[in-house]
Design a protein around this motif. Sequence first.
Motif: not given
Length: 284
Positions: A47-53, A76-83, A107-118
């Motif tokens: 929801x937060x990511x959609x609202x940001x857009x 578990x280290x499998x990118x659940x938050x990035x997904x 760019x928006x996703x990285x701003x929310x996540x904090x890093x771009x690797x996932x």
Amino acid sequence: MMEVVVKATTANLGPGFDCLGLALDIENRVRFIKSHKDFSDKNNMIYMAAKKVFDIAGKNMPMIDIEQQVGIPVCRGLGSSAACIAAGCIAGNIMSGANLSIDELIEIGTEIEGHPDNIVPAFLGGFTVSSMDEGKVVYYRREAYEGFKYAVMYPEYTLPTSQARGVLPKEIAFGDGVFNVGKASLFTAAMIAGDGELLKYACKDKLHQRYRKSLVPGFDEIVDKAQSLGALASFLSGAGPTIIAILSKDEKGFEIAMREHLKSVKGNWTLKVVRASNEGAKIL
């Protein structure tokens, strides 16, 4: 209704701390459904990511409901938050009519996540190298080599990224930095070339695994067993506790033997052998 499919991702890949990433063929499906009431959990990452857009587009978020079919293990280290972030950004982009480019969404996703690797492989699929440069995400993306498969092993317990970050040192020795630059470069070359022999030398790390493995009981035992069974490389996935072993696609016998071994390791471990995914996040 809109449905978005996003794949799991693994980051770091051993020596590539916060820069190397790979999409795996494990997925979440997220449905966005028109509703007559506001979504109740405003802290939900989708929801937060959609609202940001929507906010960027200068439009009000409509009343929606969000349903998930979850295949990616959480924390578990499998990118659940990035997904979650990728799904929200893509849906928000369509619903708001913002018409943002994929790079703008990254760019928006990285701003929310904090890093771009996932984030980058979650959006684009494949094998990726990502870096931040003066606030901008700079990345390279390539189709994942089809000659490898990936043994994904995770316990029933979770490991929040904040906890795994907390055990890392604030400074590292110069020699350790040089070591990882070399290994990460070799690992990148091996993944692009599909060179399994090179992977055996490339997947060594002195930046994070030596500290984080204390949070994953049985780490050394599992890695050693994977190597003895013919794994080309083994590493902690993201912040852990998932451990991934890279295998030749023609390898036989690893799954049965490792599944039996994991029964003796505390944590009630699950093993899945999957392919990399070259599909980015998509709308069905």
